[in-house]
Design an enzyme around this catalytic site. Sequence first.
Site, PDB file in Angstrom:
ATOM      1  N   TYR A 128     -30.746   6.227  24.610  1.00  0.00           N
ATOM      2  CA  TYR A 128     -29.163   6.290  24.734  1.00  0.00           C
ATOM      3  C   TYR A 128     -28.995   7.363  25.530  1.00  0.00           C
ATOM      4  O   TYR A 128     -28.346   7.206  26.463  1.00  0.00           O
ATOM      5  CB  TYR A 128     -28.900   6.121  23.289  1.00  0.00           C
ATOM      6  N   SER A 170     -20.308   8.315  27.525  1.00  0.00           N
ATOM      7  CA  SER A 170     -20.498   8.968  26.212  1.00  0.00           C
ATOM      8  C   SER A 170     -20.685  10.378  26.076  1.00  0.00           C
ATOM      9  O   SER A 170     -20.706  11.098  27.344  1.00  0.00           O
ATOM     10  CB  SER A 170     -21.598   8.340  25.576  1.00  0.00           C
TER      11      SER A 170
HETATM   12  P1  NAD Z   1     -19.906  -2.617  20.561  1.00  0.00           P
HETATM   13  O1  NAD Z   1     -21.252  -2.836  19.762  1.00  0.00           O
HETATM   14  O2  NAD Z   1     -18.677  -3.125  19.735  1.00  0.00           O
HETATM   15  O3  NAD Z   1     -19.679  -3.320  21.991  1.00  0.00           O
HETATM   16  C1  NAD Z   1     -20.840  -3.274  22.770  1.00  0.00           C
HETATM   17  C2  NAD Z   1     -20.758  -4.681  23.699  1.00  0.00           C
HETATM   18  O4  NAD Z   1     -21.732  -4.648  24.768  1.00  0.00           O
HETATM   19  C3  NAD Z   1     -20.818  -5.814  22.795  1.00  0.00           C
HETATM   20  O5  NAD Z   1     -19.830  -6.792  23.417  1.00  0.00           O
HETATM   21  C4  NAD Z   1     -22.137  -6.335  23.340  1.00  0.00           C
HETATM   22  O6  NAD Z   1     -22.359  -7.902  23.236  1.00  0.00           O
HETATM   23  C5  NAD Z   1     -22.307  -5.994  24.965  1.00  0.00           C
HETATM   24  N1  NAD Z   1     -23.622  -6.094  25.254  1.00  0.00           N
HETATM   25  C6  NAD Z   1     -24.673  -5.588  24.826  1.00  0.00           C
HETATM   26  N2  NAD Z   1     -25.621  -6.115  25.411  1.00  0.00           N
HETATM   27  C7  NAD Z   1     -25.188  -6.580  26.572  1.00  0.00           C
HETATM   28  C8  NAD Z   1     -26.073  -7.385  27.868  1.00  0.00           C
HETATM   29  N3  NAD Z   1     -27.051  -7.148  27.783  1.00  0.00           N
HETATM   30  N4  NAD Z   1     -25.014  -7.912  28.450  1.00  0.00           N
HETATM   31  C9  NAD Z   1     -23.574  -8.116  28.428  1.00  0.00           C
HETATM   32  N5  NAD Z   1     -23.067  -7.379  27.154  1.00  0.00           N
HETATM   33  C10 NAD Z   1     -23.881  -6.474  26.480  1.00  0.00           C
HETATM   34  O7  NAD Z   1     -19.865  -1.150  20.753  1.00  0.00           O
HETATM   35  P2  NAD Z   1     -18.867  -0.278  21.543  1.00  0.00           P
HETATM   36  O8  NAD Z   1     -18.465   0.941  20.754  1.00  0.00           O
HETATM   37  O9  NAD Z   1     -17.517  -0.938  21.940  1.00  0.00           O
HETATM   38  O10 NAD Z   1     -19.459   0.119  22.929  1.00  0.00           O
HETATM   39  C11 NAD Z   1     -19.098   0.007  24.302  1.00  0.00           C
HETATM   40  C12 NAD Z   1     -19.480   1.055  25.114  1.00  0.00           C
HETATM   41  O11 NAD Z   1     -18.925   2.267  24.786  1.00  0.00           O
HETATM   42  C13 NAD Z   1     -21.162   1.128  25.323  1.00  0.00           C
HETATM   43  O12 NAD Z   1     -21.585   1.417  26.575  1.00  0.00           O
HETATM   44  C14 NAD Z   1     -21.229   2.427  24.201  1.00  0.00           C
HETATM   45  O13 NAD Z   1     -22.281   3.198  24.735  1.00  0.00           O
HETATM   46  C15 NAD Z   1     -20.078   3.168  24.488  1.00  0.00           C
HETATM   47  N6  NAD Z   1     -19.748   4.290  23.592  1.00  0.00           N
HETATM   48  C16 NAD Z   1     -19.380   3.930  22.291  1.00  0.00           C
HETATM   49  C17 NAD Z   1     -19.136   5.006  21.518  1.00  0.00           C
HETATM   50  C18 NAD Z   1     -18.521   4.559  20.158  1.00  0.00           C
HETATM   51  O14 NAD Z   1     -18.243   5.749  19.236  1.00  0.00           O
HETATM   52  N7  NAD Z   1     -18.050   3.486  19.645  1.00  0.00           N
HETATM   53  C19 NAD Z   1     -19.247   6.450  22.019  1.00  0.00           C
HETATM   54  C20 NAD Z   1     -19.648   6.584  23.141  1.00  0.00           C
HETATM   55  C21 NAD Z   1     -19.826   5.684  24.069  1.00  0.00           C
END
Ligand code: NAD
Length: 268
Positions: A166, A153
């Site tokens: 986080y 991130s």
């Molecule tokens: P999201 O909530 O849509 O997806 C997160 C996914 O992780 C979901 O499918 C959820 O079920 C899964 N998950 C959570 N706990 C879990 C576990 N214990 N075992 C297996 N799966 C699990 O959010 P996203 O934005 O798609 O996030 C995906 C990644 O990207 C994360 O690591 C998040 O920190 C990172 N990220 C997202 C953003 C953003 O702006 N959306 C920015 C920076 C980093």
Amino acid sequence: MEIQKLKGQSAIITGADSGIGKGVALALAKAGAKVSVNFVHNHEHADELVTEIKKHGGEAIAIKADVSREHDVLAMFAQHLSVYGSLDIMVNNAGLQKDAKLVDMTLDQWQTVIDVNLTGQFLCSREAAKIFIQQGVRQGVSAAAGKIICMSSVHEIIPWAGHVNYAASKGGIEMLMKSLAQELAPFKIRVNGIGPGAIQTPINKEAWETSEALNKLLTLIPYKRIGQPVDVGNLAAWLVSDEADYITGTTIFIDGGMTLYPGFSDNG
Ligand code: NAD
């Protein structure tokens, strides 16, 4: 004619039933990889994605596993190998937030985020590396014996008040990724991070669901648009391809300029 950069390869993508993981799974499948769509709660969404990938001529299966539980992770790898016979790409994407001010944050909120976001990446990287080392380079498939992506991130480098669990997990991912890259390079295994800025997914819904919130968010993004899962998917598909074969141990930020200190764009 479109060349399928990842033909003959297979991948596990954690947390692939939603958001960025879904975008990555679609992009990898489009590039020719057979994919395991990991989910923990939403079997229906994972099945829908598998159907969508198959409809476009790809191969996919859904695998339930909680990435913070060692037993689940071992079973996920066993299931992937029993179906596809090998593994070439590991995308550590699963992640969550449990936000609270420091003084209000419970140990459970801290521990859950560290367990899923950081320990989950350790467990999956360890199991993937074992397979990659045993397999070695598969001639004609990929120049590397294996590729690992750690979804980080912008909060790998931008501090985040109210989200210390986080931010600490993402800061930890940077050194996990770099140390793994150093340790695994002699085995021809590449390990890199992707550091998204604001990507439109359920995790940050409150930051884009009203026009007021979105306008506030856009003040942090010099490029003036919120990112989409496909932006990250396209980067991931390239980063695990042989076109990126000399890249290991680095985080690529994909953030429309969020890490450019936008507060200084008007003389600070
Ligand atoms: P999201 O909530 O849509 O997806 C997160 C996914 O992780 C979901 O499918 C959820 O079920 C899964 N998950 C959570 N706990 C879990 C576990 N214990 N075992 C297996 N799966 C699990 O959010 P996203 O934005 O798609 O996030 C995906 C990644 O990207 C994360 O690591 C998040 O920190 C990172 N990220 C997202 C953003 C953003 O702006 N959306 C920015 C920076 C980093």
